[in-house]
Design an enzyme around this catalytic site. Sequence first.
Site, PDB file in Angstrom:
ATOM      1  N   ASP A 242       0.850  -1.187   0.000  1.00 32.48           N
ATOM      2  CA  ASP A 242       0.000   0.000   0.000  1.00 32.48           C
ATOM      3  C   ASP A 242       0.889   1.242   0.000  1.00 32.48           C
ATOM      4  O   ASP A 242       1.874   1.308   0.741  1.00 32.48           O
ATOM      5  CB  ASP A 242      -0.934  -0.006   1.219  1.00 32.48           C
ATOM      6  N   ILE A 243       0.539   2.214  -0.823  1.00 32.41           N
ATOM      7  CA  ILE A 243       1.363   3.421  -0.971  1.00 32.41           C
ATOM      8  C   ILE A 243       1.301   4.288   0.292  1.00 32.41           C
ATOM      9  O   ILE A 243       2.175   5.127   0.518  1.00 32.41           O
ATOM     10  CB  ILE A 243       0.877   4.210  -2.217  1.00 32.41           C
TER      11      ILE A 243
ATOM     12  N   ASN B 122     -12.919  -3.057   2.296  1.00 32.17           N
ATOM     13  CA  ASN B 122     -13.770  -1.884   2.481  1.00 32.17           C
ATOM     14  C   ASN B 122     -14.820  -1.863   1.378  1.00 32.17           C
ATOM     15  O   ASN B 122     -14.521  -2.151   0.216  1.00 32.17           O
ATOM     16  CB  ASN B 122     -12.937  -0.596   2.412  1.00 32.17           C
TER      17      ASN B 122
ATOM     18  N   GLY C  74     -14.562   4.801   3.333  1.00 28.76           N
ATOM     19  CA  GLY C  74     -13.511   5.515   2.605  1.00 28.76           C
ATOM     20  C   GLY C  74     -13.007   4.742   1.401  1.00 28.76           C
ATOM     21  O   GLY C  74     -11.993   5.114   0.798  1.00 28.76           O
TER      22      GLY C  74
ATOM     23  N   SER D 218     -11.829   3.747  -1.829  1.00 31.12           N
ATOM     24  CA  SER D 218     -11.432   4.750  -2.830  1.00 31.12           C
ATOM     25  C   SER D 218     -11.081   4.167  -4.185  1.00 31.12           C
ATOM     26  O   SER D 218     -11.024   4.910  -5.165  1.00 31.12           O
ATOM     27  CB  SER D 218     -10.250   5.566  -2.294  1.00 31.12           C
TER      28      SER D 218
ATOM     29  N   HIS E 241      -9.949  -5.311  -3.454  1.00 31.22           N
ATOM     30  CA  HIS E 241      -8.615  -5.450  -2.858  1.00 31.22           C
ATOM     31  C   HIS E 241      -8.758  -5.854  -1.402  1.00 31.22           C
ATOM     32  O   HIS E 241      -9.590  -5.317  -0.675  1.00 31.22           O
ATOM     33  CB  HIS E 241      -7.775  -4.176  -2.995  1.00 31.22           C
ATOM     34  N   LEU E 242      -7.942  -6.800  -1.015  1.00 31.30           N
ATOM     35  CA  LEU E 242      -7.924  -7.304   0.358  1.00 31.30           C
ATOM     36  C   LEU E 242      -6.715  -6.680   1.051  1.00 31.30           C
ATOM     37  O   LEU E 242      -5.574  -6.893   0.630  1.00 31.30           O
ATOM     38  CB  LEU E 242      -7.794  -8.830   0.321  1.00 31.30           C
ATOM     39  N   HIS E 243      -6.991  -5.877   2.087  1.00 31.17           N
ATOM     40  CA  HIS E 243      -5.890  -5.297   2.866  1.00 31.17           C
ATOM     41  C   HIS E 243      -5.344  -6.370   3.810  1.00 31.17           C
ATOM     42  O   HIS E 243      -6.115  -6.996   4.557  1.00 31.17           O
ATOM     43  CB  HIS E 243      -6.391  -4.137   3.731  1.00 31.17           C
TER      44      HIS E 243
END
Length: 114
Positions: free
Chosen positions: A30-31, A87, A93, A95, A100-102
């Site tokens: 993640d950036i 999310n 939030g 975006s 995508h799985l954090h």
Amino acid sequence: MSDCLFCRILAGEVPSTEVHSTERTYAFRDINPGAPTHVLVIPRQHIENAATVEPDHGEVLAEMLVAARDIARAEGIHDRGYRLVFNVGEDTGNSVPHLHLHVIGGRKLGWPPG
Ligand code: AMP
Ligand code: ZN
């Protein structure tokens, strides 16, 4: 050219720091990390979000979870624990409209999340 940011990352048009790669998934850092380990696991096929997942996505979803476990092991956070997050929608939030799985870990994480 796709206007989806993560499809562009998959196409190599936008740079990313690769962490893991499988036939159906790709993972990168993640950036804007929220913890020492913060990796995003994405399907190579464009799925908008967790609310648009259908039963025939079962194989790629399982591959995302296996990727997350393998990443947790490689990052050294498997034993202490880590958090997996999807999310969905404005209140979270969310975006980027590509599933995508954090994978988040490497420090104590509060619960419930803020
Ligand atoms: P979400 O809020 O669940 O939609 O998460 C999107 C995540 O993508 C955020 O944590 C961002 O920091 C991350 N992100 C946005 N652009 C990039 C990028 N170019 N490379 C890596 N991560 C990104
Ligand atoms: Zn996409």
